[in-house]
Write a protein that holds these residues in place. Structure first.
Motif, PDB file in Angstrom:
ATOM      1  N   THR A 142       0.770  -1.155   0.123  1.00 22.71           N
ATOM      2  CA  THR A 142      -0.083   0.022  -0.001  1.00 22.71           C
ATOM      3  C   THR A 142       0.844   1.276  -0.053  1.00 22.71           C
ATOM      4  N   ARG A 174       1.287   4.014  -2.774  1.00 18.59           N
ATOM      5  CA  ARG A 174       0.947   5.495  -2.791  1.00 18.59           C
ATOM      6  C   ARG A 174       2.217   6.335  -3.155  1.00 18.59           C
ATOM      7  N   THR A 175       3.290   5.913  -2.736  1.00 16.09           N
ATOM      8  CA  THR A 175       4.604   6.824  -3.071  1.00 16.09           C
ATOM      9  C   THR A 175       4.801   6.799  -4.662  1.00 16.09           C
ATOM     10  N   ASP A 220       2.723   9.401  -6.719  1.00 18.46           N
ATOM     11  CA  ASP A 220       3.209  10.752  -6.786  1.00 18.46           C
ATOM     12  C   ASP A 220       4.311  10.992  -7.541  1.00 18.46           C
ATOM     13  N   GLN A 259      -7.501   1.207   2.124  1.00 22.99           N
ATOM     14  CA  GLN A 259      -6.478   2.174   2.358  1.00 22.99           C
ATOM     15  C   GLN A 259      -5.935   2.806   0.930  1.00 22.99           C
ATOM     16  N   LEU A 260      -5.752   2.172  -0.084  1.00 22.22           N
ATOM     17  CA  LEU A 260      -5.538   2.726  -1.375  1.00 22.22           C
ATOM     18  C   LEU A 260      -6.593   3.804  -1.835  1.00 22.22           C
ATOM     19  N   GLY A 294      -6.006   7.005   0.258  1.00 21.39           N
ATOM     20  CA  GLY A 294      -4.886   7.750   0.171  1.00 21.39           C
ATOM     21  C   GLY A 294      -4.858   8.362  -1.558  1.00 21.39           C
ATOM     22  N   LEU A 295      -5.644   8.076  -2.233  1.00 24.94           N
ATOM     23  CA  LEU A 295      -5.695   8.458  -3.718  1.00 24.94           C
ATOM     24  C   LEU A 295      -5.640   9.813  -3.784  1.00 24.94           C
TER      25      LEU A 295
END
Length: 396
Positions: free
Chosen positions: A198, A202-203, A206, A247-248, A251-252
């Motif tokens: 996860t 997320r990293t 970006d 969680q994904l 965190g979008l």
């Protein structure tokens, strides 16, 4: 190419994957097109799923593939997966490729092509001319992945257009033959657990002004194989998967989107529908090599014995499996068009299980023969996979 789709007929209980219309092969080309990097796939359309419209405005797209998460299984257990159940379905159910098994599916996803075009045509296949088999999940560098699967991937093509491309999967599979074949061109980042996957996804979202991030989860499939798809263990694992998806989604980035899909469905196989190939010694007559897996068998015959082997397997298996010769199987279109150079990787005889049957070989495959659940064939339960979507705040 060797192909004559529709020239031969499948049994009514088996289905031909809809390549180029609504299949796993169509996911990443659609995502890439939505990110401004359309992929040319010969005669296949660039975006048959309409993802350019469904992902309009998205600049960062994550695609999570959950191994074994069949569409029927989500529907049957929606109470255990509220996040997945609440996601939208931009194109309805998709179809896994043939055989409906992980190495074939992952390469189909990564290339945007049917198996007959990319050449990863089974879980275990013959290496033509070498009298040996290749287990694609245990593949290191022999055969050379760039030669065994020579097609460019969607990851390579998107990266060439300036999209930041990352694949996140099990740490142990970094550098494997299957990873190199299916995810070539992506920056592969090994994950050591669900939380790590996860965070890494997320990293990666970006990274750059446009990003394509792929993630792979294996544990639901393994739990289903070992414990069964309606077991307490499988249900608990599904709930964990749903938590990771939540969680994904949470965190979008504002301009981000998440797609969740799978490589195949799965079904439990009870003791009374396990056909022991080892006990039917006549089935070994004229057979040079047995490949595939319990619900998708490839039988390679000794020279000159192909017709006899086909007749014998048909007679003994009866309606437990759809048993056809290689040319007839190819003519149905279940593999998509098959490149002439790749056809020999398919058995002289193809046996796809029907109903809940599994064609086990405890002598050759002691571990796989003891599993509780299987996949690989073309029943609706094995083929139907989800395509679910969630959007960031600016898009939702």
């Amino acid at each position: 190419m060797t192909a004559a789709a529709g020239a031969s007929v499948l049994p009514a209980d088996l289905q031909r994957p809809a390549y180029g219309a609504a299949s796993l092969a169509d996911v990443l080309p659609g995502v890439s097109a939505a990110l401004g990097a359309p992929v040319h796939r010969g005669d296949l359309p660039a975006d048959p799923l309409g993802l350019t419209e469904a992902l309009r405005g998205a600049r960062r797209v994550a695609v999570l593939l959950v191994d074994g998460l069949g569409a029927d299984l989500i529907r049957a257990h929606a109470d255990l997966a509220p996040t997945l159940a609440a996601m939208t379905s931009p194109a309805g159910d998709l179809a896994a490729p043939c055989p409906s098994t992980t190495p074939v599916s992952l390469t189909t996803l990564g290339t945007g092509l049917p198996p007959g075009s990319h050449g990863v045509l089974g879980f275990v296949t013959d290496v033509p001319g070498e009298d040996r088999t290749l287990n694609h999940t245990q593949w290191a560098d022999d055969p050379d992945p760039t030669e065994w699967m020579a097609q460019p991937t969607v990851f390579q093509r998107a990266a060439a257009e300036g999209v930041a491309v990352t694949a996140v999967g099990p740490w142990a599979y970094a550098g494997s033959g299957l990873t190199e074949a299916a995810y070539r061109g992506a920056n592969y980042t090994g994950a050591v657990g669900h939380g790590d996957l996860t965070a890494l996804m997320r990293t990666a979202l970006d990274a750059g002004s446009r990003a394509l991030v792929y993630g792979y989860l294996a544990e639901l499939d393994l739990t289903g194989h070992v414990r069964g798809v309606d077991s307490p263990s499988w249900r608990a694992q599904l709930a964990l998967v749903d938590g990771l998806v939540a969680q994904l989604v949470d965190g979008l980035p504002d301009d981000g989107a998440l797609l969740v899909t799978a490589d195949h469905g799965m079904l439990d196989v009870p003791a009374h529908t396990r056909f022991d190939l080892d006990e039917e010694t006549d089935l070994a007559d004229g057979v040079r090599l047995l490949a595939g897996e319990p619900r998708a068998r490839y039988v390679h015959a000794e020279p000159g014995a192909q017709a006899d082997v086909l007749d014998r397997w048909r007679e003994i298996l009866g309606d437990r499996a759809w048993v056809v010769g290689r040319d007839e199987a190819i003519a149905t279109g279940v593999f998509g068009p098959v490149a002439d150079a790749l056809a020999a990787r398919i058995g002289d005889v193809v046996a796809l299980a029907r109903g809940s049957w599994a064609l086990v070989s405890p002598r050759l495959e002691p571990g796989p023969s003891r599993l509780a659940a299987y996949h690989g064939s073309l029943t609706a339960t094995e083929l139907a996979i989800p395509l679910l979507a969630a959007h960031g705040r600016a898009l939702g």
